[in-house]
Write a protein that holds these residues in place. Structure first.
Motif, PDB file in Angstrom:
ATOM      1  N   SER A   1       0.816  -1.219   0.000  1.00 16.80           N
ATOM      2  CA  SER A   1       0.000   0.000   0.000  1.00 16.80           C
ATOM      3  C   SER A   1       0.847   1.266   0.000  1.00 16.80           C
ATOM      4  N   ALA A   2       2.173   1.126   0.034  1.00 15.30           N
ATOM      5  CA  ALA A   2       3.051   2.293   0.043  1.00 15.30           C
ATOM      6  C   ALA A   2       4.336   1.971  -0.708  1.00 15.30           C
ATOM      7  N   GLY A   3       4.950   3.000  -1.239  1.00 13.87           N
ATOM      8  CA  GLY A   3       6.204   2.827  -1.960  1.00 13.87           C
ATOM      9  C   GLY A   3       5.975   2.737  -3.453  1.00 13.87           C
ATOM     10  N   ARG A   4       7.066   2.589  -4.178  1.00 14.82           N
ATOM     11  CA  ARG A   4       6.955   2.535  -5.639  1.00 14.82           C
ATOM     12  C   ARG A   4       6.299   1.248  -6.127  1.00 14.82           C
ATOM     13  N   ASP A   5       6.186   0.272  -5.248  1.00 17.17           N
ATOM     14  CA  ASP A   5       5.537  -0.986  -5.602  1.00 17.17           C
ATOM     15  C   ASP A   5       4.082  -1.052  -5.140  1.00 17.17           C
ATOM     16  N   ALA A   6       3.484   0.078  -4.814  1.00 18.83           N
ATOM     17  CA  ALA A   6       2.101   0.110  -4.326  1.00 18.83           C
ATOM     18  C   ALA A   6       1.168  -0.582  -5.316  1.00 18.83           C
ATOM     19  N   GLY A   7       0.312  -1.435  -4.775  1.00 15.16           N
ATOM     20  CA  GLY A   7      -0.645  -2.170  -5.596  1.00 15.16           C
ATOM     21  C   GLY A   7      -0.164  -3.544  -6.021  1.00 15.16           C
ATOM     22  N   ARG A   8       1.079  -3.869  -5.773  1.00  9.57           N
ATOM     23  CA  ARG A   8       1.636  -5.160  -6.179  1.00  9.57           C
ATOM     24  C   ARG A   8       1.349  -6.220  -5.116  1.00  9.57           C
ATOM     25  N   ALA A   9       1.044  -7.420  -5.572  1.00 14.75           N
ATOM     26  CA  ALA A   9       0.742  -8.534  -4.661  1.00 14.75           C
ATOM     27  C   ALA A   9       2.011  -9.315  -4.355  1.00 14.75           C
ATOM     28  N   TYR A  10       2.128  -9.749  -3.103  1.00 19.51           N
ATOM     29  CA  TYR A  10       3.267 -10.540  -2.642  1.00 19.51           C
ATOM     30  C   TYR A  10       2.771 -11.678  -1.761  1.00 19.51           C
ATOM     31  N   VAL A  11       3.624 -12.676  -1.577  1.00 18.48           N
ATOM     32  CA  VAL A  11       3.386 -13.765  -0.630  1.00 18.48           C
ATOM     33  C   VAL A  11       4.369 -13.596   0.516  1.00 18.48           C
TER      34      VAL A  11
ATOM     35  N   TYR B   1      11.542 -10.458   9.155  1.00 20.63           N
ATOM     36  CA  TYR B   1      12.906  -9.964   9.276  1.00 20.63           C
ATOM     37  C   TYR B   1      13.126  -9.379  10.663  1.00 20.63           C
ATOM     38  N   LYS B   2      12.233  -8.510  11.081  1.00 20.98           N
ATOM     39  CA  LYS B   2      12.198  -7.907  12.415  1.00 20.98           C
ATOM     40  C   LYS B   2      10.740  -7.940  12.860  1.00 20.98           C
ATOM     41  N   PRO B   3      10.457  -7.547  14.107  1.00 26.52           N
ATOM     42  CA  PRO B   3       9.068  -7.634  14.583  1.00 26.52           C
ATOM     43  C   PRO B   3       8.031  -6.925  13.708  1.00 26.52           C
ATOM     44  N   GLN B   4       8.383  -5.845  13.053  1.00 26.05           N
ATOM     45  CA  GLN B   4       7.413  -5.133  12.223  1.00 26.05           C
ATOM     46  C   GLN B   4       7.768  -5.165  10.741  1.00 26.05           C
ATOM     47  N   THR B   5       8.658  -6.082  10.336  1.00 23.81           N
ATOM     48  CA  THR B   5       9.104  -6.139   8.953  1.00 23.81           C
ATOM     49  C   THR B   5       8.912  -7.538   8.378  1.00 23.81           C
ATOM     50  N   LEU B   6       8.185  -7.606   7.275  1.00 28.80           N
ATOM     51  CA  LEU B   6       7.931  -8.863   6.579  1.00 28.80           C
ATOM     52  C   LEU B   6       8.969  -9.113   5.500  1.00 28.80           C
ATOM     53  N   LEU B   7       9.170 -10.362   5.159  1.00 23.28           N
ATOM     54  CA  LEU B   7       9.928 -10.742   3.978  1.00 23.28           C
ATOM     55  C   LEU B   7       8.917 -11.256   2.964  1.00 23.28           C
ATOM     56  N   VAL B   8       8.832 -10.591   1.814  1.00 20.56           N
ATOM     57  CA  VAL B   8       7.829 -10.936   0.815  1.00 20.56           C
ATOM     58  C   VAL B   8       8.485 -11.157  -0.543  1.00 20.56           C
TER      59      VAL B   8
ATOM     60  N   LYS C   1       3.035  -1.987   8.342  1.00 20.02           N
ATOM     61  CA  LYS C   1       2.122  -0.855   8.161  1.00 20.02           C
ATOM     62  C   LYS C   1       1.907  -0.519   6.688  1.00 20.02           C
ATOM     63  N   HIS C   2       2.790  -0.993   5.827  1.00 18.82           N
ATOM     64  CA  HIS C   2       2.732  -0.636   4.415  1.00 18.82           C
ATOM     65  C   HIS C   2       2.153  -1.728   3.539  1.00 18.82           C
ATOM     66  N   VAL C   3       1.469  -2.698   4.151  1.00 19.23           N
ATOM     67  CA  VAL C   3       0.814  -3.757   3.377  1.00 19.23           C
ATOM     68  C   VAL C   3      -0.621  -3.931   3.859  1.00 19.23           C
ATOM     69  N   LYS C   4      -1.433  -4.430   2.955  1.00 19.55           N
ATOM     70  CA  LYS C   4      -2.817  -4.770   3.282  1.00 19.55           C
ATOM     71  C   LYS C   4      -2.954  -6.274   3.098  1.00 19.55           C
ATOM     72  N   ARG C   5      -3.378  -6.959   4.142  1.00 19.58           N
ATOM     73  CA  ARG C   5      -3.527  -8.416   4.086  1.00 19.58           C
ATOM     74  C   ARG C   5      -4.830  -8.774   3.404  1.00 19.58           C
ATOM     75  N   LEU C   6      -4.752  -9.704   2.468  1.00 13.73           N
ATOM     76  CA  LEU C   6      -5.953 -10.247   1.843  1.00 13.73           C
ATOM     77  C   LEU C   6      -6.402 -11.457   2.653  1.00 13.73           C
ATOM     78  N   ASN C   7      -7.612 -11.901   2.428  1.00 21.65           N
ATOM     79  CA  ASN C   7      -8.130 -13.072   3.137  1.00 21.65           C
ATOM     80  C   ASN C   7      -7.693 -14.366   2.471  1.00 21.65           C
ATOM     81  N   SER C   8      -6.682 -14.282   1.630  1.00 23.95           N
ATOM     82  CA  SER C   8      -6.218 -15.456   0.894  1.00 23.95           C
ATOM     83  C   SER C   8      -4.874 -15.925   1.420  1.00 23.95           C
TER      84      SER C   8
END
Length: 92
Positions: A15-25, A30-37, A54-61
């Motif tokens: 939801s933020a950054g130059r990759d906004a709108g891109r889907a990841y798994v 990495y750290k308590p508030q940082t995902l590896l995608v 804070k910069h991602v939106k979780r889907l129900n998938s």
């Protein structure tokens, strides 16, 4: 996992950054508030992107095959991630 809402294999949308709108798994933490995608294309399993929760939106998938592979301690492949994301895009 630091955040009970996001776990291995969840599909998230940036939801933020130059990759906004891109889907990841989600591949891990990495750290308590940082995902590896990864998306299997521009971000491969070997070099996942670090993304703030804070910069991602979780889907129900959930990418079940990827989640099972990661939970068992095995490595997943970029092809598995691409297939999981393609199924989500096809259904929604």
């Amino acid at each position: 996992m630091p955040d009970g809402n996001i776990s291995l294999g969840h599909i998230v949308i940036s939801s933020a950054g130059r990759d906004a709108g891109r889907a990841y798994v989600v591949l891990g933490w990495y750290k308590p508030q940082t995902l590896l995608v990864a998306d299997g294309r521009s971000r491969k399993v070997e070099s996942p992107k670090k993304k703030n929760v804070k910069h991602v939106k979780r889907l129900n998938s959930i990418a079940n095959n990827v989640a099972e592979t990661l939970a068992s301690g095995q490595k997943t492949t970029d092809e598995d991630i691409r297939q999981a994301l393609a199924q989500i895009e096809a259904t929604g």
